[in-house]
Design an enzyme around this catalytic site. Structure first.
Site, PDB file in Angstrom:
ATOM      1  N   CYS A 110     -13.554   7.363   0.844  1.00 33.17           N
ATOM      2  CA  CYS A 110     -12.558   7.377  -0.230  1.00 33.17           C
ATOM      3  C   CYS A 110     -12.819   6.351  -1.328  1.00 33.17           C
ATOM      4  O   CYS A 110     -12.075   6.306  -2.306  1.00 33.17           O
ATOM      5  CB  CYS A 110     -11.167   7.192   0.366  1.00 33.17           C
ATOM      6  SG  CYS A 110     -10.822   8.411   1.657  1.00 33.17           S
TER       7      CYS A 110
ATOM      8  N   HIS B  79      -4.588   1.722  -3.744  1.00 37.15           N
ATOM      9  CA  HIS B  79      -5.132   2.813  -2.926  1.00 37.15           C
ATOM     10  C   HIS B  79      -3.969   3.578  -2.293  1.00 37.15           C
ATOM     11  O   HIS B  79      -3.966   4.803  -2.304  1.00 37.15           O
ATOM     12  CB  HIS B  79      -6.070   2.248  -1.862  1.00 37.15           C
ATOM     13  CG  HIS B  79      -6.826   3.304  -1.126  1.00 37.15           C
ATOM     14  ND1 HIS B  79      -7.605   4.242  -1.777  1.00 37.15           N
ATOM     15  CD2 HIS B  79      -6.923   3.592   0.203  1.00 37.15           C
ATOM     16  CE1 HIS B  79      -8.147   5.048  -0.889  1.00 37.15           C
ATOM     17  NE2 HIS B  79      -7.745   4.684   0.321  1.00 37.15           N
TER      18      HIS B  79
ATOM     19  N   THR C  48      -0.290   5.953   4.606  1.00 39.61           N
ATOM     20  CA  THR C  48      -0.426   5.769   6.043  1.00 39.61           C
ATOM     21  C   THR C  48       0.111   4.384   6.390  1.00 39.61           C
ATOM     22  O   THR C  48      -0.015   3.450   5.606  1.00 39.61           O
ATOM     23  CB  THR C  48      -1.891   5.888   6.500  1.00 39.61           C
ATOM     24  OG1 THR C  48      -2.680   4.891   5.863  1.00 39.61           O
ATOM     25  CG2 THR C  48      -2.446   7.263   6.166  1.00 39.61           C
ATOM     26  N   PRO C  49       0.731   4.236   7.540  1.00 41.59           N
ATOM     27  CA  PRO C  49       1.349   2.948   7.873  1.00 41.59           C
ATOM     28  C   PRO C  49       0.381   1.775   7.822  1.00 41.59           C
ATOM     29  O   PRO C  49       0.692   0.727   7.235  1.00 41.59           O
ATOM     30  CB  PRO C  49       1.877   3.178   9.299  1.00 41.59           C
ATOM     31  CG  PRO C  49       2.182   4.647   9.335  1.00 41.59           C
ATOM     32  CD  PRO C  49       1.087   5.287   8.532  1.00 41.59           C
ATOM     33  N   ALA C  50      -0.810   1.911   8.396  1.00 43.06           N
ATOM     34  CA  ALA C  50      -1.742   0.782   8.458  1.00 43.06           C
ATOM     35  C   ALA C  50      -2.313   0.443   7.088  1.00 43.06           C
ATOM     36  O   ALA C  50      -2.406  -0.733   6.712  1.00 43.06           O
ATOM     37  CB  ALA C  50      -2.879   1.093   9.439  1.00 43.06           C
TER      38      ALA C  50
ATOM     39  N   GLU D 188      -2.760  -3.326   2.511  1.00 46.46           N
ATOM     40  CA  GLU D 188      -2.927  -3.485   1.065  1.00 46.46           C
ATOM     41  C   GLU D 188      -1.795  -4.307   0.469  1.00 46.46           C
ATOM     42  O   GLU D 188      -2.014  -5.123  -0.432  1.00 46.46           O
ATOM     43  CB  GLU D 188      -3.016  -2.119   0.378  1.00 46.46           C
ATOM     44  CG  GLU D 188      -3.437  -2.237  -1.084  1.00 46.46           C
ATOM     45  CD  GLU D 188      -3.735  -0.908  -1.737  1.00 46.46           C
ATOM     46  OE1 GLU D 188      -4.325  -0.912  -2.837  1.00 46.46           O
ATOM     47  OE2 GLU D 188      -3.387   0.155  -1.162  1.00 46.46           O
TER      48      GLU D 188
ATOM     49  N   LYS E 216      -0.568   8.540  -5.502  1.00 45.85           N
ATOM     50  CA  LYS E 216      -0.931   9.638  -4.603  1.00 45.85           C
ATOM     51  C   LYS E 216       0.237  10.578  -4.322  1.00 45.85           C
ATOM     52  O   LYS E 216       0.027  11.701  -3.863  1.00 45.85           O
ATOM     53  CB  LYS E 216      -1.528   9.076  -3.321  1.00 45.85           C
ATOM     54  CG  LYS E 216      -2.949   8.524  -3.550  1.00 45.85           C
ATOM     55  CD  LYS E 216      -3.597   8.025  -2.294  1.00 45.85           C
ATOM     56  CE  LYS E 216      -5.080   7.720  -2.508  1.00 45.85           C
ATOM     57  NZ  LYS E 216      -5.338   6.617  -3.431  1.00 45.85           N
TER      58      LYS E 216
ATOM     59  N   HIS F 241      -3.950  12.512  -1.821  1.00 48.66           N
ATOM     60  CA  HIS F 241      -5.139  11.674  -1.652  1.00 48.66           C
ATOM     61  C   HIS F 241      -6.359  12.554  -1.859  1.00 48.66           C
ATOM     62  O   HIS F 241      -6.672  13.409  -1.036  1.00 48.66           O
ATOM     63  CB  HIS F 241      -5.142  11.053  -0.260  1.00 48.66           C
ATOM     64  CG  HIS F 241      -6.252  10.066  -0.049  1.00 48.66           C
ATOM     65  ND1 HIS F 241      -7.130   9.701  -1.045  1.00 48.66           N
ATOM     66  CD2 HIS F 241      -6.643   9.368   1.054  1.00 48.66           C
ATOM     67  CE1 HIS F 241      -8.002   8.818  -0.586  1.00 48.66           C
ATOM     68  NE2 HIS F 241      -7.722   8.605   0.699  1.00 48.66           N
TER      69      HIS F 241
ATOM     70  N   PHE G 250     -13.060   4.621   4.691  1.00 45.03           N
ATOM     71  CA  PHE G 250     -13.241   4.400   6.122  1.00 45.03           C
ATOM     72  C   PHE G 250     -14.302   3.329   6.359  1.00 45.03           C
ATOM     73  O   PHE G 250     -15.227   3.153   5.575  1.00 45.03           O
ATOM     74  CB  PHE G 250     -13.666   5.688   6.816  1.00 45.03           C
ATOM     75  CG  PHE G 250     -12.538   6.647   7.085  1.00 45.03           C
ATOM     76  CD1 PHE G 250     -11.218   6.256   6.997  1.00 45.03           C
ATOM     77  CD2 PHE G 250     -12.806   7.956   7.455  1.00 45.03           C
ATOM     78  CE1 PHE G 250     -10.184   7.134   7.264  1.00 45.03           C
ATOM     79  CE2 PHE G 250     -11.786   8.855   7.719  1.00 45.03           C
ATOM     80  CZ  PHE G 250     -10.469   8.436   7.620  1.00 45.03           C
TER      81      PHE G 250
END
Length: 407
Positions: free
Chosen positions: A170, A301, A305-307, A312, A330, A335, A394
């Site tokens: 990404c 970004h 997503t939770p993590a 960030e 987003k 995304h 990733f």
């Protein structure tokens, strides 16, 4: 680093074609997500239950006959995106100044044309000896490689400088700006066409769903109740050129800095304190020679997503003062994976050009981890001088880009 002039820039997303469509939708807080109506079905015969950012009309595009060998959804979107916002004229101008061999093609993608490969395997035929083979219309090796996009864009543009396809998940089409900057700084080229394209396919939808990262409802970046992302597709491009001190156009938009890091904390999760993200942002600021307080807008970004959002948010609080306006877009586009870097760089450039700062769509209740920098509402900022874009992939593959308006 020496700033690079941004001669033209464009994006095509679920919001529409060209940067005016993006600006209008952001201003009106009109999102482009829809219930999933794309791709393979699950066991009950229905599409995967989620929301997507789909670009309308790709199925109806016909490439010119001489480009038929590259035909696939991804390259159709590349072709469509290249038609807007003066990209062709800007390329003609830099080619006239330097020659086609002095202009690079640097593009990013995550899945490239894997959708065509999925179709090819789904439609395998028996050859004369009984061995499975691709159907004749899909027996085109170039569309079954990650470099399909770069090869196609080089052929379409007629550029003859270095041609590079960046595939770092990404962060792909953010890192193309850094790669182009290095090529120009090294004296290998004088200008570059940069960008990225990624399109929806089964591997994307079901792959991210297998990771339990896809939300059943529209994504809600930085919301306390967020559960996952919404996937999208997009394409975009920009023309970068070295700045001559005598250049009358040097007072426009510029790439002022970039920062890259690889924290390698986990294959699919960021470092929990966002240390790699911090490093990328600080590196971009250092290359641009400015303080964090001088940045007026940051496109996060912010995948929902939770993590990711947690890490960030911590990174933003560690680097920037409360005066920053930071947001994730987003919720508008989904995304867009390997195209996220170019799409959200376009958003940052639009903020510089118009002074309109998007908020964060679909989100209502801020996660307590968020600092004051992360905003849900749109705002105005006349005289904005610097804007930044974050793109994280990733494996902790991070890139931050600093854009500015020349004094």
């Amino acid at each position: 680093m020496a700033p690079l002039a941004v001669r033209a820039y464009t994006a095509t997303t679920a919001l529409g074609r060209g940067r005016q469509a993006q600006a209008d939708a952001l201003r009106e807080r009109r999102g482009g997500l829809r219930r999933n109506d794309f791709g393979p079905r699950v066991e009950d015969g229905q599409p995967l239950a989620c929301w997507i950012g789909r670009v309308d009309g790709l199925e109806d595009i016909e490439l010119p006959a001489e480009l038929a060998g590259w035909d696939c959804r991804n390259n159709r979107l590349a072709w469509l995106a290249l038609q807007h916002d003066g990209i062709a004229d800007a390329l003609d101008a830099v080619v006239a100044r330097y020659g086609a061999q002095r202009v690079a093609v640097v593009v990013g993608t995550s899945t490239s044309s894997i959708g065509a490969t999925e179709e090819a395997y789904a439609r395998l035929e028996a050859g004369p000896d009984g061995t499975p083979r691709f159907a004749a219309d899909l027996d085109r090796s170039i569309v079954h490689t990650p470099h399909s996009l770069g090869d196609f864009v080089q052929r379409v543009s007629g550029l003859r400088g270095p041609c590079i396809t960046v595939a770092t998940a990404c962060s792909s089409s953010a890192k193309v700006f850094a790669q182009a900057s290095r090529l120009i700084e090294a004296g290998l080229v004088d200008a570059a066409l940069v960008g990225g394209v990624d399109t929806l396919c089964g591997s994307v939808l079901f792959g991210f769903n297998a990771l339990q990262l896809v939300a059943a409802e529209p994504c809600m970046p930085f919301d306390a109740a967020r559960v996952g992302l919404s996937l999208g597709e997009a394409g975009g491009f920009a023309v970068l050129e070295r700045v001559d001190a005598r250049d009358a156009e040097a007072d426009g938009l510029q790439l002022c800095g970039y920062g890259e890091s690889s924290d390698a904390h986990h294959m699919s999760a960021p470092h929990p304190q966002g240390l790699g993200a911090q490093l990328a942002m600080r590196d971009a600021l250092a290359r641009g020679g400015i303080d964090a307080a001088q940045v007026g807008y940051l496109n996060l970004h912010g995948t929902a997503t939770p993590a990711n959002d947690h890490a960030e948010a911590l990174a933003i609080s560690a680097v920037f003062p409360d005066t920053l306006h930071a947001s994730s877009t987003k919720g508008w586009t989904g995304h867009t994976l390997g195209a996220a870097g170019i799409v959200e760089s376009v958003v940052a450039l639009l903020a510089l050009e118009h002074g309109e700062l998007p908020g964060t769509l679909n989100s209502a209740t801020r996660d307590p981890v968020c600092g004051a920098q992360i905003r849900f509402d749109n705002a105005r900022a006349d005289g904005l001088r610097y804007a930044m874009n974050n793109s994280f992939g990733f494996g902790g593959n991070n890139c931050s880009l600093l854009f500015g308006r020349a004094a």
